[in-house]
Motif scaffolding. Structure first.
Motif, PDB file in Angstrom:
ATOM      1  N   ARG A 104       0.825  -1.205   0.000  1.00 39.10           N
ATOM      2  CA  ARG A 104       0.000   0.000   0.000  1.00 39.10           C
ATOM      3  C   ARG A 104       0.860   1.256   0.000  1.00 39.10           C
ATOM      4  O   ARG A 104       0.524   2.257  -0.642  1.00 39.10           O
ATOM      5  N   ARG A 105       1.989   1.223   0.702  1.00 44.62           N
ATOM      6  CA  ARG A 105       2.858   2.387   0.794  1.00 44.62           C
ATOM      7  C   ARG A 105       3.385   2.798  -0.580  1.00 44.62           C
ATOM      8  O   ARG A 105       3.512   3.979  -0.885  1.00 44.62           O
ATOM      9  N   GLN A 108       0.599   4.580  -2.412  1.00 43.67           N
ATOM     10  CA  GLN A 108       0.349   5.888  -1.794  1.00 43.67           C
ATOM     11  C   GLN A 108       1.369   6.910  -2.264  1.00 43.67           C
ATOM     12  O   GLN A 108       1.022   8.069  -2.529  1.00 43.67           O
ATOM     13  N   GLU A 111       0.402   7.917  -5.736  1.00 43.88           N
ATOM     14  CA  GLU A 111      -0.853   8.658  -5.831  1.00 43.88           C
ATOM     15  C   GLU A 111      -0.717  10.104  -5.360  1.00 43.88           C
ATOM     16  O   GLU A 111      -1.520  10.956  -5.738  1.00 43.88           O
TER      17      GLU A 111
END
Length: 382
Positions: A104-105, A108, A111
């Motif tokens: 997820r990092r 992120q 994004e």
């Protein structure tokens, strides 16, 4: 399949899919362009080298403001003093590895700049960054696709035969052995006539230079000339040996010249060694104690700058100060200044280094002598 080969395959697929989906388009007319987003990574020197391109963009699109995506906004602080440059966003490109794409990092981090671009309509997306690592190209091209910009221009790896994710693009092979400035200006030339002005910009306020001059006058009263030295660099292989800087400084001290030492706090252990080798009242060591603008002001207030291949050298050239650059391994694209702009002393043994970061860990012997640099300094000051 190796990581590099996999990244190249994904770049080709992304380029083909993007080209097929959007088809050919023409740039929006200048009166319809209100926001331009510019991407350029890396350090202070790399950002200074795009200032001719930014100036050309301002001329082509006088109604637009420019937003910036870069690795560290602290390196780009001076760009926000330029007309039309408004705000910025950090993109930790060099910290991202594809092997962590499942986390997820990772997404992120990708994004963040996407949200920045999409926070309001983007009329033009301009990528100045020339990558050497395929995975960096992949992530930058992914960002361009996700930007939703009306029109996109940039630099493509040579294995992409079409504009790819961009509407117009330059292949990296057109850079060759040229300096980056004309190449970056050529990128903007994909949009219209740019002219040939390659002068760089690093704005300072009069009070900043005046404060530096007062500090020099107080610490180095009575000195005939002031020499600004930068003995540091981001990578150890770019460091001209400290013992030669010390010997050079002693010759300047014998000439009754004062020395200003600049640099980061990480470089202060080097400047402290040099300062300790000279009598009191000869050296003003401000390394690690200044802002970017204060450091630049000390360069501006000096009679001559001498330093390694690093950001302060490019600042000195941008400020049109007499400059001697000590360069080792690396491509001339970073330091190929005209003789009227700077005297670049190339280490004779360095030759042509490979692309990428490999040269930064190469053990090379410096053949550039103290006599060479001292003679160049006397010539510059005559």
């Amino acid at each position: 399949m190796s990581g590099a080969r996999a990244a190249r395959a994904l770049i080709r697929l992304l380029s083909f899919a993007s080209q097929t989906a959007k088809g050919p388009r023409e740039p929006p007319p200048p009166e319809d362009v209100s926001r331009i987003v510019v991407l350029q990574m890396s350090g202070i020197g790399d950002l200074i080298l795009i200032t001719p391109g930014l100036r050309a963009l301002r001329r082509l699109y006088p109604r637009a403001h420019i937003d910036l995506i870069t690795y560290r906004l602290s390196n780009a602080a001076f760009l926000f003093r330029l007309p039309g440059v408004r705000q910025g966003c950090e993109f930790p490109l060099f910290d991202l590895e594809l092997k962590w794409a499942w986390t997820r990092r990772f997404w992120q981090a990708l994004e963040g700049p996407v949200r920045f671009i999409r926070q309001e309509p983007c009329d033009l997306y301009v990528s100045f960054h020339h990558c050497w690592l395929p995975q960096w190209y992949l992530l930058e091209l992914w960002l361009a696709v996700r930007s939703r910009a009306r029109y996109k221009i940039g630099i493509n790896p040579d294995f992409v035969r079409s504009p790819g994710v961009f509407d117009r693009a330059l292949p990296e092979s057109q850079l060759g052995e040229r300096h980056y400035r004309p190449f970056f200006l050529q990128v903007v030339g994909l949009l219209g006539e740019t002219g040939k002005d390659l002068s760089m910009e690093f704005p300072l306020e009069p009070g900043e230079v005046r404060n530096a001059q007062e500090a020099i006058n107080t610490a180095l009263a009575g000195k005939r000339r002031i020499i600004c030295l930068h003995v540091g660099a981001m990578h150890a292989v770019k460091l001209w040996p400290l013992d030669r800087f010390i010997e050079l400084a002693k010759r300047f001290e014998a000439d009754q010249y004062g020395l200003v030492l600049i640099g980061t706090k990480e470089e202060r252990h080097l400047t402290e060694q040099l300062a300790a080798s000279l009598p009191f009242g000869t050296v003003l060591d401000v390394a690690g104690t200044t802002t970017l603008f204060q450091m630049a002001a000390f360069i501006d207030a000096s009679d001559l700058f001498i330093g390694n291949d690093s950001g302060p050298m490019h600042i000195a050239v941008a400020r049109e100060r007499p400059t001697i650059g000590l360069t080792g391994p690396g491509k001339p694209r970073y330091c190929a200044y005209e003789a009227s702009e700077a005297l670049i002393l190339k280490n004779p043994e360095s030759g042509a280094a490979p692309d990428g970061l490999l040269f930064k860990n190469t053990d090379r012997r410096w053949e550039l002598s103290v006599d060479d640099v001292y003679a160049a300094a006397r010539s510059c000051l005559s």
